[in-house]
Write a protein that holds these residues in place. Structure first.
Motif, PDB file in Angstrom:
ATOM      1  N   ILE A  62       0.843  -1.188   0.000  1.00  0.00           N
ATOM      2  CA  ILE A  62       0.000   0.000   0.000  1.00  0.00           C
ATOM      3  C   ILE A  62       0.882   1.243   0.000  1.00  0.00           C
ATOM      4  N   ALA A  63       0.641   2.142  -0.945  1.00  0.00           N
ATOM      5  CA  ALA A  63       1.302   3.446  -0.914  1.00  0.00           C
ATOM      6  C   ALA A  63       0.397   4.384  -0.143  1.00  0.00           C
ATOM      7  N   GLU A  64       0.986   5.111   0.788  1.00  0.00           N
ATOM      8  CA  GLU A  64       0.244   6.100   1.560  1.00  0.00           C
ATOM      9  C   GLU A  64       0.836   7.472   1.306  1.00  0.00           C
ATOM     10  N   LYS A  65      -0.029   8.439   1.182  1.00  0.00           N
ATOM     11  CA  LYS A  65       0.369   9.835   1.050  1.00  0.00           C
ATOM     12  C   LYS A  65      -0.095  10.527   2.320  1.00  0.00           C
ATOM     13  N   ASN A  66       0.875  10.979   3.114  1.00  0.00           N
ATOM     14  CA  ASN A  66       0.571  11.595   4.413  1.00  0.00           C
ATOM     15  C   ASN A  66      -0.366  10.736   5.261  1.00  0.00           C
ATOM     16  N   THR A 115      -0.265  -6.302 -10.368  1.00  0.00           N
ATOM     17  CA  THR A 115      -1.243  -5.222 -10.344  1.00  0.00           C
ATOM     18  C   THR A 115      -0.600  -3.968  -9.775  1.00  0.00           C
ATOM     19  N   VAL A 116      -0.855  -2.856 -10.409  1.00  0.00           N
ATOM     20  CA  VAL A 116      -0.519  -1.554  -9.831  1.00  0.00           C
ATOM     21  C   VAL A 116      -1.684  -0.635 -10.172  1.00  0.00           C
ATOM     22  N   CYS A 117      -2.202   0.035  -9.150  1.00  0.00           N
ATOM     23  CA  CYS A 117      -3.346   0.914  -9.380  1.00  0.00           C
ATOM     24  C   CYS A 117      -3.346   2.016  -8.323  1.00  0.00           C
ATOM     25  N   VAL A 118      -3.601   3.217  -8.772  1.00  0.00           N
ATOM     26  CA  VAL A 118      -3.642   4.377  -7.885  1.00  0.00           C
ATOM     27  C   VAL A 118      -5.097   4.808  -7.715  1.00  0.00           C
ATOM     28  N   HIS A 119      -5.470   5.114  -6.476  1.00  0.00           N
ATOM     29  CA  HIS A 119      -6.815   5.605  -6.190  1.00  0.00           C
ATOM     30  C   HIS A 119      -7.048   6.888  -6.998  1.00  0.00           C
ATOM     31  N   PRO A 120      -8.262   7.072  -7.552  1.00  0.00           N
ATOM     32  CA  PRO A 120      -8.530   8.250  -8.387  1.00  0.00           C
ATOM     33  C   PRO A 120      -8.174   9.590  -7.728  1.00  0.00           C
ATOM     34  N   ILE A 127       2.273   8.588  -7.115  1.00  0.00           N
ATOM     35  CA  ILE A 127       2.043   7.342  -6.384  1.00  0.00           C
ATOM     36  C   ILE A 127       2.444   6.137  -7.232  1.00  0.00           C
ATOM     37  N   GLY A 128       2.039   6.120  -8.493  1.00  0.00           N
ATOM     38  CA  GLY A 128       2.393   5.006  -9.380  1.00  0.00           C
ATOM     39  C   GLY A 128       3.896   4.849  -9.499  1.00  0.00           C
ATOM     40  N   THR A 129       4.588   5.950  -9.656  1.00  0.00           N
ATOM     41  CA  THR A 129       6.049   5.916  -9.738  1.00  0.00           C
ATOM     42  C   THR A 129       6.649   5.377  -8.445  1.00  0.00           C
ATOM     43  N   ALA A 130       6.119   5.809  -7.308  1.00  0.00           N
ATOM     44  CA  ALA A 130       6.617   5.320  -6.010  1.00  0.00           C
ATOM     45  C   ALA A 130       6.421   3.808  -5.888  1.00  0.00           C
ATOM     46  N   LEU A 131       5.289   3.305  -6.349  1.00  0.00           N
ATOM     47  CA  LEU A 131       5.023   1.870  -6.279  1.00  0.00           C
ATOM     48  C   LEU A 131       5.950   1.082  -7.200  1.00  0.00           C
ATOM     49  N   LEU A 132       6.169   1.582  -8.412  1.00  0.00           N
ATOM     50  CA  LEU A 132       7.061   0.899  -9.350  1.00  0.00           C
ATOM     51  C   LEU A 132       8.504   0.934  -8.848  1.00  0.00           C
ATOM     52  N   THR A 133       8.901   2.034  -8.251  1.00  0.00           N
ATOM     53  CA  THR A 133      10.244   2.129  -7.659  1.00  0.00           C
ATOM     54  C   THR A 133      10.385   1.148  -6.511  1.00  0.00           C
ATOM     55  N   TYR A 134       9.342   1.011  -5.715  1.00  0.00           N
ATOM     56  CA  TYR A 134       9.351   0.052  -4.612  1.00  0.00           C
ATOM     57  C   TYR A 134       9.525  -1.376  -5.146  1.00  0.00           C
TER      58      TYR A 134
END
Length: 187
Positions: A62-66, A115-120, A127-134
């Motif tokens: 899970i990517a979290e922003k703040n 799967t990679v998907c960012v909440h609308p 966020i997508g870039t952060a997930l792919l980097t992870y």
């Protein structure tokens, strides 16, 4: 705004499952054996809280922003997919009393972005870039040099994005009768 990626927990199901469903589309119907969206979501919820299949919380990040969940990544090693898909097939066979085989989605020697998907609400915010980097860091930490994904041949914008960040089309791939490009990034 700070982005942080963490391993999912079973309680992340209600956030993760709609994004998984959005990302994999019609494939979800085959993976769950269901015919309507609500039943598919319910089945994916059950699969998410289990620990033995490709859509389990164990393979979801899970990517979290703040501190707010913003996107998901489902990632596993190709060799693990064999057992994960056997478990999923067994679950489907018991549920539907029909023999189901799943298409292989990755080679055994590569980390696979299922799967990679960012909440609308968070699209376009990195966020997508952060997930792919992870995903890249995870593969590298395990001493592996290949990261892969499949993208529908019709999704030209996605293909260009993946090529810009270092993925190359390596071969055609078919998943449930649909045409995909198998793309690999060498780390």
């Amino acid at each position: 705004m700070k982005t942080f990626v963490r391993k999912a927990i079973p309680e992340d199901a209600s956030f993760s499952v709609p994004l998984i469903l959005e990302a994999i589309g019609d494939i979800a119907y085959r993976l769950t054996g269901e015919t309507n969206k609500q039943a598919v979501e319910t089945a994916l919820m059950k699969l998410f809280i289990r620990s033995d299949n490709r859509h389990s919380y164990r393979y979801t990040y899970i990517a979290e922003k703040n501190g707010t969940p913003a996107g998901i990544l489902v990632l596993y090693y190709g060799a693990e997919a064999v057992e994960l898909d056997l478990n999923l097939s067994s679950w489907l066979n018991e549920k539907k009393a029909v023999r189901v085989s799943l298409d292989r989605e990755a080679h055994l020697d590569e980390w696979y972005i299922d799967t990679v998907c960012v909440h609308p609400d968070f699209r376009g915010s990195g966020i997508g870039t952060a997930l792919l980097t992870y995903a890249e860091h995870t593969a590298a930490e395990h001493g592996d040099s290949k990261l892969s994904l499949n993208v529908e041949t019709k999704k030209e914008a996605a293909i260009r994005l993946y090529e810009r960040i270092g993925f190359s089309i390596t071969e055609p791939w078919t998943i449930i009768g649909d045409s995909f490009h198998h793309m690999v990034k060498h780390l």
